[in-house]
Design a protein around this motif. Structure first.
Motif, PDB file in Angstrom:
ATOM      1  N   MET A 226      49.046  10.240   4.865  1.00 43.95           N
ATOM      2  CA  MET A 226      47.617  10.158   5.117  1.00 43.95           C
ATOM      3  C   MET A 226      47.171   8.724   5.393  1.00 43.95           C
ATOM      4  N   ARG A 227      47.795   7.775   4.746  1.00 44.39           N
ATOM      5  CA  ARG A 227      47.473   6.370   5.027  1.00 44.39           C
ATOM      6  C   ARG A 227      47.814   6.042   6.479  1.00 44.39           C
TER       7      ARG A 227
ATOM      8  N   ALA B  27      41.852   3.496   3.910  1.00 47.01           N
ATOM      9  CA  ALA B  27      42.703   4.605   3.474  1.00 47.01           C
ATOM     10  C   ALA B  27      43.162   4.404   2.041  1.00 47.01           C
TER      11      ALA B  27
ATOM     12  N   PHE C 154      39.557  14.368   5.343  1.00 47.37           N
ATOM     13  CA  PHE C 154      40.982  14.694   5.278  1.00 47.37           C
ATOM     14  C   PHE C 154      41.165  16.199   5.116  1.00 47.37           C
TER      15      PHE C 154
ATOM     16  N   TYR D 298      41.393  -0.632   8.383  1.00 45.43           N
ATOM     17  CA  TYR D 298      41.648   0.802   8.329  1.00 45.43           C
ATOM     18  C   TYR D 298      42.645   1.143   7.223  1.00 45.43           C
TER      19      TYR D 298
ATOM     20  N   ALA E 113      37.975  11.953  12.309  1.00 45.98           N
ATOM     21  CA  ALA E 113      37.400  10.621  12.229  1.00 45.98           C
ATOM     22  C   ALA E 113      36.444  10.377  13.386  1.00 45.98           C
TER      23      ALA E 113
ATOM     24  N   VAL F 193      43.339  14.510   9.754  1.00 42.56           N
ATOM     25  CA  VAL F 193      42.222  13.571   9.676  1.00 42.56           C
ATOM     26  C   VAL F 193      41.216  13.895  10.771  1.00 42.56           C
TER      27      VAL F 193
ATOM     28  N   LEU G 121      34.717  10.201   8.122  1.00 38.70           N
ATOM     29  CA  LEU G 121      36.138  10.435   7.876  1.00 38.70           C
ATOM     30  C   LEU G 121      36.298  11.589   6.899  1.00 38.70           C
TER      31      LEU G 121
ATOM     32  N   THR H 102      45.545   7.945   9.012  1.00 35.97           N
ATOM     33  CA  THR H 102      44.200   7.377   9.088  1.00 35.97           C
ATOM     34  C   THR H 102      44.189   6.119   9.945  1.00 35.97           C
TER      35      THR H 102
END
Length: 330
Positions: free
Chosen positions: A313-314, A293, A262, A289, A246, A244, A260, A317
């Protein structure tokens, strides 16, 4: 390895002229990806045109802010540059996460953007691969795919793009400059990589024979408060299984600006625009947040063995955005 010719380019126009006359030639920067692919027979250029000595190795501020990064700047020099570290820290972090020190000393910015997937089927010429041999099939769909795409893939190819640098550049709306025999051109990085579709062998929108000359980062005050986080299967040098990039702006507890992107989830660095839309104007909280995600990952189509990437990934993030929020509060 197939025998090949070699010549060192004296200037940009001369380098471009060689590839215009010989479509089987390739530009050689650091060679950290191309030479490996030549050894395995994936790449079989008739000629290498060495561009490392071209005057494309500077980093400079551009009028109005932002940076112009020459295509032959090494990854090491990019990560160490004070303007990059100050104004785009996530980019410096991404580069440092991307390879060993030896590779960073050789690899170039232009070459990094053009590096090819590390999918095992692509690298093995004894196996079918639509990216290497169009129409031969994609064995990864039903085979080994635990580190393959969950976003933007197709039945023709589920490989991911390996660049860490490209993820940060995507978050900050970088623009790629190039030169062809017909003159110069530019491509926003958002348009640089082509969707997979049914033509995974066509990876970028660069014209045939184009030489990348620079990457420009536009002014982005939000980028000064940014971070890159990479997850890999071992702590030492390895390609990401998820990453990520960000950046956040927060005012009175509300997100006022967000970037953001990925990595290791698609065939190209993935700009998380759905997540950005959720973030801006919302409270700067872990709940926001997570919702951001979830909004981005709603489009995920995991394969049999890589659904873990959705959860990864969730969580990644939320963790990165929370860390940026805590830094803002100090």
């Amino acid at each position: 390895m197939k025998e090949f010719g070699y010549q060192r380019a004296g200037d940009v126009s001369g380098a471009v002229a060689v590839l215009d006359a010989d479509p089987e030639a390739r530009f050689l920067g650091g060679g950290t990806n191309l030479v490996d692919l030549m050894k395995t027979g994936v790449e079989r250029p008739a000629r290498l045109v060495d561009v490392r000595e071209l005057p494309l190795d500077t980093i400079e501020e551009v009028p109005g802010g932002g940076l112009r990064i020459g295509a032959t700047v090494t990854n090491s020099d990019l990560a160490a540059h004070p303007l990059v570290r100050q104004h785009y820290p996530a980019l410096a972090q991404a580069v440092l996460a991307g390879a060993s020190g030896q590779l960073r000393n050789m690899a170039t910015v232009g070459g990094n953007l053009l590096q090819r997937t590390r999918c095992g089927y692509f690298a093995d010429v004894s196996k079918p691969c639509n990216k290497r041999d169009p129409g031969s099939g994609c064995p990864a769909v039903e085979g080994e795919h635990h580190n393959h795409a969950i976003l933007g893939a197709s039945g023709h190819c589920v490989a991911v793009h390996p660049s860490d640098m490209g993820v940060a550049l995507t978050a900050f709306d970088a623009v790629v400059s190039y030169e062809t025999a017909d003159g110069p051109g530019e491509l926003p990085l958002a348009e640089f990589y082509l969707p997979v579709g049914d033509t995974p062998h066509r990876e970028t929108a660069l014209p045939q024979g184009a030489l990348i000359t620079a990457v420009t980062l536009p002014p982005a005050p939000v980028a000064g408060h940014s971070r890159y986080r990479k997850v890999r299967e071992r702590a030492s040098y390895a390609f990401a299984i998820g990453s990520v990039a960000a950046a956040l702006e927060i005012s009175d507890g509300t997100v006022t600006g967000a970037r953001l992107a990925f990595g290791a989830v698609a065939s190209r660095p993935w700009r998380a625009r759905a997540a950005e839309r959720v973030l801006v104007g919302a409270p700067a909280t872990a709940e926001t947040y997570a919702a951001a995600a979830d909004a981005e990952l709603a489009a995920a189509e995991p394969l049999r063995d890589n659904a873990y990437k959705v959860t990864l990934m969730r969580n990644l993030t939320v963790a990165v955005l929370t860390e940026l929020t805590e830094e803002t509060a100090r």
